[in-house]
Scaffold this motif. Structure first.
Motif, PDB file in Angstrom:
ATOM      1  N   VAL A 196      37.792 -50.771 -58.003  1.00 43.11           N
ATOM      2  CA  VAL A 196      37.494 -50.187 -56.586  1.00 43.11           C
ATOM      3  C   VAL A 196      36.722 -50.968 -55.937  1.00 43.11           C
ATOM      4  O   VAL A 196      37.140 -51.178 -54.517  1.00 43.11           O
ATOM      5  CB  VAL A 196      36.681 -48.827 -56.765  1.00 43.11           C
ATOM      6  CG1 VAL A 196      36.280 -48.028 -55.359  1.00 43.11           C
ATOM      7  CG2 VAL A 196      37.561 -47.808 -57.424  1.00 43.11           C
ATOM      8  N   GLY A 197      35.741 -51.799 -56.136  1.00 46.03           N
ATOM      9  CA  GLY A 197      35.040 -52.794 -55.460  1.00 46.03           C
ATOM     10  C   GLY A 197      35.863 -53.883 -54.985  1.00 46.03           C
ATOM     11  O   GLY A 197      35.722 -54.398 -53.857  1.00 46.03           O
ATOM     12  N   ALA A 198      36.999 -54.093 -55.568  1.00 52.80           N
ATOM     13  CA  ALA A 198      37.815 -55.364 -55.342  1.00 52.80           C
ATOM     14  C   ALA A 198      38.753 -54.798 -54.319  1.00 52.80           C
ATOM     15  O   ALA A 198      38.936 -55.435 -53.320  1.00 52.80           O
ATOM     16  CB  ALA A 198      38.724 -55.919 -56.589  1.00 52.80           C
ATOM     17  N   ILE A 199      39.358 -53.765 -54.205  1.00 61.61           N
ATOM     18  CA  ILE A 199      40.210 -53.271 -53.404  1.00 61.61           C
ATOM     19  C   ILE A 199      39.503 -52.853 -52.095  1.00 61.61           C
ATOM     20  O   ILE A 199      40.078 -53.165 -50.851  1.00 61.61           O
ATOM     21  CB  ILE A 199      40.871 -51.728 -53.967  1.00 61.61           C
ATOM     22  CG1 ILE A 199      41.661 -51.948 -55.137  1.00 61.61           C
ATOM     23  CG2 ILE A 199      41.692 -51.135 -52.731  1.00 61.61           C
ATOM     24  CD1 ILE A 199      42.186 -51.014 -55.938  1.00 61.61           C
TER      25      ILE A 199
ATOM     26  N   GLY B 171      29.820 -55.855 -56.019  1.00 58.27           N
ATOM     27  CA  GLY B 171      30.011 -54.605 -57.039  1.00 58.27           C
ATOM     28  C   GLY B 171      30.963 -54.843 -57.640  1.00 58.27           C
ATOM     29  O   GLY B 171      31.120 -54.537 -59.045  1.00 58.27           O
ATOM     30  N   GLU B 172      32.226 -55.648 -57.207  1.00 58.45           N
ATOM     31  CA  GLU B 172      33.256 -55.704 -58.440  1.00 58.45           C
ATOM     32  C   GLU B 172      32.835 -56.597 -59.247  1.00 58.45           C
ATOM     33  O   GLU B 172      33.339 -56.583 -60.531  1.00 58.45           O
ATOM     34  CB  GLU B 172      34.456 -56.434 -57.139  1.00 58.45           C
ATOM     35  CG  GLU B 172      35.626 -56.691 -58.210  1.00 58.45           C
ATOM     36  CD  GLU B 172      35.732 -58.184 -58.562  1.00 58.45           C
ATOM     37  OE1 GLU B 172      36.568 -58.748 -59.355  1.00 58.45           O
ATOM     38  OE2 GLU B 172      35.181 -59.082 -57.814  1.00 58.45           O
ATOM     39  N   PHE B 173      32.333 -57.833 -58.974  1.00 62.89           N
ATOM     40  CA  PHE B 173      31.595 -58.627 -60.105  1.00 62.89           C
ATOM     41  C   PHE B 173      30.811 -58.226 -60.916  1.00 62.89           C
ATOM     42  O   PHE B 173      30.958 -58.218 -62.293  1.00 62.89           O
ATOM     43  CB  PHE B 173      30.978 -59.895 -59.311  1.00 62.89           C
ATOM     44  CG  PHE B 173      30.363 -60.888 -60.184  1.00 62.89           C
ATOM     45  CD1 PHE B 173      31.196 -61.711 -60.855  1.00 62.89           C
ATOM     46  CD2 PHE B 173      29.226 -60.881 -60.552  1.00 62.89           C
ATOM     47  CE1 PHE B 173      30.752 -62.842 -61.680  1.00 62.89           C
ATOM     48  CE2 PHE B 173      28.553 -61.696 -61.266  1.00 62.89           C
ATOM     49  CZ  PHE B 173      29.107 -62.838 -62.024  1.00 62.89           C
ATOM     50  N   VAL B 174      29.979 -57.352 -60.606  1.00 65.60           N
ATOM     51  CA  VAL B 174      28.952 -56.547 -61.420  1.00 65.60           C
ATOM     52  C   VAL B 174      29.825 -55.540 -62.444  1.00 65.60           C
ATOM     53  O   VAL B 174      29.563 -55.500 -63.698  1.00 65.60           O
ATOM     54  CB  VAL B 174      27.831 -55.741 -60.820  1.00 65.60           C
ATOM     55  CG1 VAL B 174      27.295 -54.812 -61.622  1.00 65.60           C
ATOM     56  CG2 VAL B 174      27.066 -56.754 -59.810  1.00 65.60           C
TER      57      VAL B 174
END
Length: 162
Positions: free
Chosen positions: A112-115, A75-78
């Protein structure tokens, strides 16, 4: 007499030999697992851990947290990719301010996805460590064999019991 003393010393040292414990090392390509000095695969670790319910529960939690972390990092990548395409949009009707406004939502989602991904990866590593420590704890006070005093009609002695 010397031979008997040497044998007793060797037996005393041999009594302290422990069973095989699992060790894990972080590498650039993931985790490497060892049972004493022999490298084993993740599948072998799973089969060893599946014999103990408490250890296997920690191992399953770690695998579940890995899946959640993978989804969050995807999700972070997207989100970052989407934000980048919004910023680089060459539509002449959009101002730089409009491009930035359009990129804020996807960029926040990516952040937020990365965290979440990092938190779950750390939690998965902690669960994996807990599984290994719980498994290894069973070998703390045990040995593969022990000396047992024996007495019968022939006299007193020591016997090795496995």
């Amino acid at each position: 007499m010397r031979l008997k003393c040497c044998l007793i010393i060797l037996l005393t040292i041999a009594v302290n030999v422990s069973a095989q414990e699992i060790t894990a090392f972080h590498t650039m390509w993931g985790m490497e697992y060892y049972q004493d000095d022999k490298e084993i695969t993740r599948k072998e670790v799973k089969s060893i851990f599946s014999k103990n319910e408490e250890v296997y529960a920690h191992w399953k939690k770690a695998n579940t947290k890995d899946v959640v972390a993978g989804i969050a990092l995807a999700g972070e990548f997207v989100g970052v990719f989407w934000a980048t395409t919004e910023l680089l949009n060459d539509d002449p009707t959009l101002t730089n301010r409009d491009r930035a406004k359009n990129a804020i939502g996807p960029l926040a989602g990516g952040l937020v996805g990365a965290i979440v991904g990092v938190i779950y990866l750390n939690s998965a590593n902690n669960s994996r460590k807990r599984a290994i420590l719980t498994y290894n704890k069973q070998f703390d006070k045990t040995t593969t064999f022990r000396l047992v005093p024996v007495g019968n009609s022939n006299g007193l002695g020591l016997a090795l019991r496995w």
